[in-house]
Design a protein around this motif. Structure first.
Motif, mmCIF file in Angstrom:
data_model
loop_
_atom_site.group_PDB
_atom_site.id
_atom_site.type_symbol
_atom_site.label_atom_id
_atom_site.label_comp_id
_atom_site.label_asym_id
_atom_site.label_seq_id
_atom_site.Cartn_x
_atom_site.Cartn_y
_atom_site.Cartn_z
ATOM 1 N N CYS A 38 -5.623 -1.949 7.755
ATOM 2 C CA CYS A 38 -6.672 -1.312 6.956
ATOM 3 C C CYS A 38 -7.141 -0.013 7.603
ATOM 4 C CB CYS A 38 -7.842 -2.276 6.779
ATOM 5 S SG CYS A 38 -9.290 -1.544 5.986
ATOM 6 N N LEU A 39 -7.445 -0.070 8.907
ATOM 7 C CA LEU A 39 -7.926 1.107 9.618
ATOM 8 C C LEU A 39 -6.851 2.179 9.710
ATOM 9 C CD1 LEU A 39 -9.862 -0.691 12.509
ATOM 10 C CD2 LEU A 39 -10.839 0.438 10.496
ATOM 11 N N ARG A 40 -5.613 1.747 9.867
ATOM 12 C CA ARG A 40 -4.505 2.707 9.942
ATOM 13 C C ARG A 40 -4.440 3.562 8.686
ATOM 14 N NH1 ARG A 40 1.924 1.172 10.718
ATOM 15 N NH2 ARG A 40 2.764 3.257 10.279
ATOM 16 N N PHE A 41 -4.494 2.918 7.524
ATOM 17 C CA PHE A 41 -4.325 3.685 6.295
ATOM 18 C C PHE A 41 -5.599 4.408 5.880
ATOM 19 C CE2 PHE A 41 -0.693 0.778 6.138
ATOM 20 C CZ PHE A 41 0.306 1.729 5.981
ATOM 21 N N LEU A 42 -6.745 3.962 6.378
ATOM 22 C CA LEU A 42 -7.956 4.763 6.204
ATOM 23 C C LEU A 42 -7.825 6.083 6.974
ATOM 24 C CD1 LEU A 42 -10.911 2.202 6.426
ATOM 25 C CD2 LEU A 42 -10.294 3.622 4.463
ATOM 26 N N CYS A 43 -7.242 6.009 8.172
ATOM 27 C CA CYS A 43 -7.035 7.217 8.968
ATOM 28 C C CYS A 43 -5.953 8.110 8.355
ATOM 29 C CB CYS A 43 -6.654 6.846 10.402
ATOM 30 S SG CYS A 43 -7.993 6.084 11.354
ATOM 31 N N VAL A 44 -4.985 7.514 7.671
ATOM 32 C CA VAL A 44 -3.993 8.322 6.952
ATOM 33 C C VAL A 44 -4.671 9.126 5.845
ATOM 34 C CG1 VAL A 44 -2.005 8.202 5.384
ATOM 35 C CG2 VAL A 44 -2.022 6.823 7.472
ATOM 36 N N LEU A 45 -5.642 8.490 5.174
ATOM 37 C CA LEU A 45 -6.308 9.135 4.039
ATOM 38 C C LEU A 45 -7.316 10.193 4.466
ATOM 39 C CD1 LEU A 45 -6.990 6.031 1.762
ATOM 40 C CD2 LEU A 45 -5.284 7.814 1.401
ATOM 41 N N PHE A 46 -8.091 9.893 5.491
ATOM 42 C CA PHE A 46 -9.199 10.775 5.868
ATOM 43 C C PHE A 46 -8.955 11.390 7.244
ATOM 44 C CE2 PHE A 46 -10.965 7.433 3.135
ATOM 45 C CZ PHE A 46 -11.460 8.219 2.099
ATOM 46 N N PRO A 47 -9.139 12.714 7.353
ATOM 47 C CA PRO A 47 -9.661 13.638 6.332
ATOM 48 C C PRO A 47 -8.588 14.316 5.480
ATOM 49 C CG PRO A 47 -9.535 14.771 8.419
ATOM 50 C CD PRO A 47 -9.029 13.373 8.678
ATOM 51 N N ALA A 48 -7.311 13.885 5.634
ATOM 52 C CA ALA A 48 -6.207 14.615 5.002
ATOM 53 C C ALA A 48 -6.374 14.750 3.488
ATOM 54 C CB ALA A 48 -4.884 13.913 5.324
ATOM 55 N N ILE A 49 -6.945 13.724 2.842
ATOM 56 C CA ILE A 49 -7.029 13.727 1.381
ATOM 57 C C ILE A 49 -7.915 14.872 0.864
ATOM 58 C CG2 ILE A 49 -9.036 12.210 1.104
ATOM 59 C CD1 ILE A 49 -7.368 10.774 -1.090
ATOM 60 N N PHE A 50 -8.792 15.399 1.706
ATOM 61 C CA PHE A 50 -9.655 16.508 1.299
ATOM 62 C C PHE A 50 -8.949 17.862 1.404
ATOM 63 C CE2 PHE A 50 -12.839 13.353 2.907
ATOM 64 C CZ PHE A 50 -13.389 13.056 1.663
ATOM 65 N N PHE A 51 -7.816 17.910 2.103
ATOM 66 C CA PHE A 51 -7.124 19.178 2.338
ATOM 67 C C PHE A 51 -5.743 19.237 1.689
ATOM 68 C CE2 PHE A 51 -9.954 18.354 5.944
ATOM 69 C CZ PHE A 51 -10.741 19.500 5.927
ATOM 70 N N ILE A 52 -5.202 18.090 1.329
ATOM 71 C CA ILE A 52 -3.860 18.052 0.745
ATOM 72 C C ILE A 52 -3.966 17.714 -0.735
ATOM 73 C CG2 ILE A 52 -1.605 16.907 0.798
ATOM 74 C CD1 ILE A 52 -2.013 16.424 3.753
ATOM 75 N N LYS A 53 -3.425 18.570 -1.566
ATOM 76 C CA LYS A 53 -3.496 18.401 -3.014
ATOM 77 C C LYS A 53 -2.616 17.245 -3.470
ATOM 78 C CE LYS A 53 -2.799 20.988 -7.327
ATOM 79 N NZ LYS A 53 -2.320 22.268 -7.913
ATOM 80 N N LYS A 54 -3.091 16.507 -4.459
ATOM 81 C CA LYS A 54 -2.302 15.406 -5.023
ATOM 82 C C LYS A 54 -0.979 15.933 -5.564
ATOM 83 C CE LYS A 54 -2.256 12.167 -8.913
ATOM 84 N NZ LYS A 54 -1.146 12.853 -9.602
#
Length: 290
Positions: A37-53
């Motif tokens: 759970c923590l691993r994939f939370l770290c994958v998402l944040f903060p990258a999801i704010f800078f990488i476009k879908k």
């Protein structure tokens, strides 16, 4: 496959070989599903704010996350919980290469070349030797089945990448794992209990922080990013067998860092694996030169 792509593939092998040390480090004070759970939370944040879908339908992003991330690691963690030795689980997990090639041939119609079959057979022998040296007792049947399901899940995730096509690999890794933390957290609470999960979240160690940094940003974003790029550019038979060489790196790292012994079967198996790697990477170039 170009020289640059071959170098990228070898980098992935090294990164994923180191991966098992950082999994060991994280599991010292974190339960497996909470670590996921923590691993994939770290994958998402903060990258999801800078990488476009990526311009990919949501169904493919969801399938990618469910199979290549949650499915693979939940089955793998379940196998370890069922008594499967970690080192042997890592070896059997590489059967995803064979699953990937078979599924790609059946569903996409990709052809497998003779030298690729030869390289996989040689690597399979090497893995068998390493497995014999790693564990010579009775295997838990449930554990073996769960690891095979983890390998199959990874293989289906690889085929999903083929269907997605050429997109930003970092965007695929980040947005494709958007839903993963939730099922991992539900599994952690269900298995470990709410109180134990909260207590783990209240106490952090440097080992967990370092482990999560590597597992999320190096092994997942860099490793799976490069892997996805290679899978989208080349046939499954060209890319998938490269994962067969991850256990060799993992064994060497365990020997030098964790001081785990290397016996003669390990050394012989690693040598055979290297022969398979040379056949896979060098034989096409040698044939062209000839």
């Amino acid at each position: 496959m170009s020289g640059l792509d071959k170098a990228g593939a070898l980098l992935v092998v090294v990164l994923w070989g180191l991966n098992f040390y950082f999994i060991h480090l994280g599991l010292l004070d974190t339960s497996p599903y909470l670590l996921g759970c923590l691993r994939f939370l770290c994958v998402l944040f903060p990258a999801i704010f800078f990488i476009k879908k990526p311009n990919v339908p949501w169904k493919w992003l969801i399938l990618y996350g469910l199979f290549i991330s949650f499915g693979q690691f939940s089955f793998l963690f379940g196998a370890i919980a069922a008594g499967m030795p970690t080192g042997l689980a890592a070896i059997i997990l590489q059967s995803q290469a064979f699953f990937t090639i078979v599924i790609a041939a059946c569903m996409i119609g990709e052809r497998v070349k003779t030298y690729q079959i030869l390289a996989m057979l040689i690597a399979g022998v090497g893995l068998g030797l390493i497995a014999f040296g790693q564990y010579q007792g009775q295997l838990p049947v449930l554990g073996v089945l769960l690891v095979l399901l983890a390998a199959l899940s990874w293989a289906i995730g690889n085929i999903t990448v083929k269907y997605v096509g050429a997109v930003n690999p970092l965007a695929l890794v980040v947005w494709g794992n958007l839903i993963c933390p939730l099922p991992f957290f539900i599994a952690a609470v269900s298995i470990d209990g709410w109180q134990a999960t909260i207590e783990q979240l209240q106490h952090w160690s440097w080992g967990r922080i370092i482990s999560l940094a590597y597992l999320s940003w190096v092994a997942s974003i860099v490793g799976y990013g490069l892997w996805g790029k290679l899978m989208s550019k080349h046939s499954a038979a060209s890319v998938a067998p490269l994962s067969l060489f991850v256990p060799a790196v993992a064994l060497v790292v365990a020997f030098f860092v964790l001081h785990e012994p290397l016996n003669q079967w390990h050394i012989f198996g690693i040598a055979v694996l290297l022969i398979g790697l040379m056949v896979h990477l060098l034989l096409p170039s040698l044939r062209k030169t000839a």
